[in-house]
Design an enzyme around this catalytic site. Structure first.
Site, short mmCIF file in Angstrom:
data_model
loop_
_atom_site.label_atom_id
_atom_site.label_comp_id
_atom_site.label_asym_id
_atom_site.label_seq_id
_atom_site.Cartn_x
_atom_site.Cartn_y
_atom_site.Cartn_z
N ASP A 34 -33.52 40.80 38.30
CA ASP A 34 -33.21 40.64 36.87
C ASP A 34 -32.35 41.83 36.42
OD1 ASP A 34 -34.68 38.94 34.34
OD2 ASP A 34 -33.64 40.82 33.83
N ILE A 35 -31.36 41.56 35.60
CA ILE A 35 -30.43 42.59 35.15
C ILE A 35 -31.10 43.60 34.20
CG2 ILE A 35 -29.52 41.51 33.02
CD1 ILE A 35 -26.70 42.18 34.14
N ASN A 92 -40.30 30.58 31.45
CA ASN A 92 -40.20 30.14 30.06
C ASN A 92 -39.51 28.78 30.02
OD1 ASN A 92 -41.38 32.44 28.82
ND2 ASN A 92 -39.51 33.59 29.29
N GLU A 100 -34.25 31.94 27.24
CA GLU A 100 -32.91 32.40 26.85
C GLU A 100 -31.81 31.79 27.70
OE1 GLU A 100 -33.02 36.66 26.83
OE2 GLU A 100 -34.37 36.70 25.10
N VAL A 101 -32.04 31.68 28.99
CA VAL A 101 -30.99 31.14 29.88
C VAL A 101 -31.39 29.70 30.25
CG1 VAL A 101 -29.76 31.40 32.05
CG2 VAL A 101 -30.46 33.44 30.76
N HIS A 105 -35.61 29.20 35.79
CA HIS A 105 -35.81 30.42 36.57
C HIS A 105 -37.28 30.80 36.51
CE1 HIS A 105 -34.47 31.35 32.48
NE2 HIS A 105 -35.26 32.41 32.51
P1 5GP Z 1 -35.76 33.96 29.84
O1 5GP Z 1 -36.02 34.61 28.54
O2 5GP Z 1 -34.72 32.87 29.74
O3 5GP Z 1 -37.00 33.53 30.55
O4 5GP Z 1 -35.17 35.11 30.78
C1 5GP Z 1 -33.83 35.28 31.08
C2 5GP Z 1 -33.74 36.50 31.97
O5 5GP Z 1 -32.43 36.52 32.53
C3 5GP Z 1 -33.95 37.84 31.27
O6 5GP Z 1 -35.03 38.53 31.85
C4 5GP Z 1 -32.61 38.55 31.43
O7 5GP Z 1 -32.74 39.94 31.61
C5 5GP Z 1 -32.02 37.86 32.65
N1 5GP Z 1 -30.55 37.85 32.69
C6 5GP Z 1 -29.70 37.50 31.66
N2 5GP Z 1 -28.43 37.59 32.07
C7 5GP Z 1 -28.46 37.99 33.36
C8 5GP Z 1 -27.42 38.26 34.32
O8 5GP Z 1 -26.24 38.15 34.07
N3 5GP Z 1 -27.84 38.65 35.56
C9 5GP Z 1 -29.16 38.81 35.89
N4 5GP Z 1 -29.45 39.19 37.14
N5 5GP Z 1 -30.16 38.55 35.01
C10 5GP Z 1 -29.81 38.16 33.76
#
Ligand code: 5GP
Length: 123
Positions: A34-35, A92, A100-101, A105
């Site tokens: 994760d970034i 999520n 968010e994405v 995942h």
């Molecule tokens: P969500 O809230 O959708 O469950 O989590 C999305 C996750 O994706 C977050 O923990 C965020 O830090 C990670 N993320 C967002 N953009 C990127 C990216 O460009 N690269 C990586 N490796 N992780 C990302």
């Protein structure tokens, strides 16, 4: 559920348009760091297919993809050493979960005590 957006950030990682720190790869899944890590170990495991979230994946992915994904999650946890002290899996799914994405995942968190599962309402 919204239609799959092929320009979401994880789709772009899968196409090699954006770099990632790869941890593990299988026929149908990819795992990377994760970034913005929230724990000493924080990796994401995604299916290579175009699935918005867990609900979409569990309804539409083939049995082969689903088996591959489940195994890739466990394999990834071992590759990063999360199995030693224990870990948390979290995915999520949709609005209530603050996803968010919009590409499925699974977060793998580990490397420290992770505390309670969720805050109670109002905390
Ligand atoms: P969500 O809230 O959708 O469950 O989590 C999305 C996750 O994706 C977050 O923990 C965020 O830090 C990670 N993320 C967002 N953009 C990127 C990216 O460009 N690269 C990586 N490796 N992780 C990302």
């Amino acid at each position: 559920m919204p239609a799959y957006d092929p320009n979401n950030i994880f789709a772009r990682i899968l196409r090699g348009e954006i770099p990632c720190k790869k941890v593990h790869e299988s026929a149908h899944s990819l795992a990377f760091h994760d970034i913005n890590p929230l724990a000493p170990i924080h990796v994401l495991v995604i299916p290579k297919g175009p699935y918005v979230d867990f609900d979409d994946f569990s309804a539409k992915a083939s049995a082969e993809e689903q088996a591959d994904y489940l195994k890739a999650i466990g394999d990834t946890a071992r590759v990063v050493g999360a199995d030693a002290g224990g870990y948390r899996l979290l995915s999520n799914c949709g609005v209530n979960a603050n996803q968010e994405v919009p590409h499925l995942h699974m977060h793998i968190f580990g490397g420290r005590m992770l505390g309670r599962m969720l805050k109670r309402e109002g905390e």
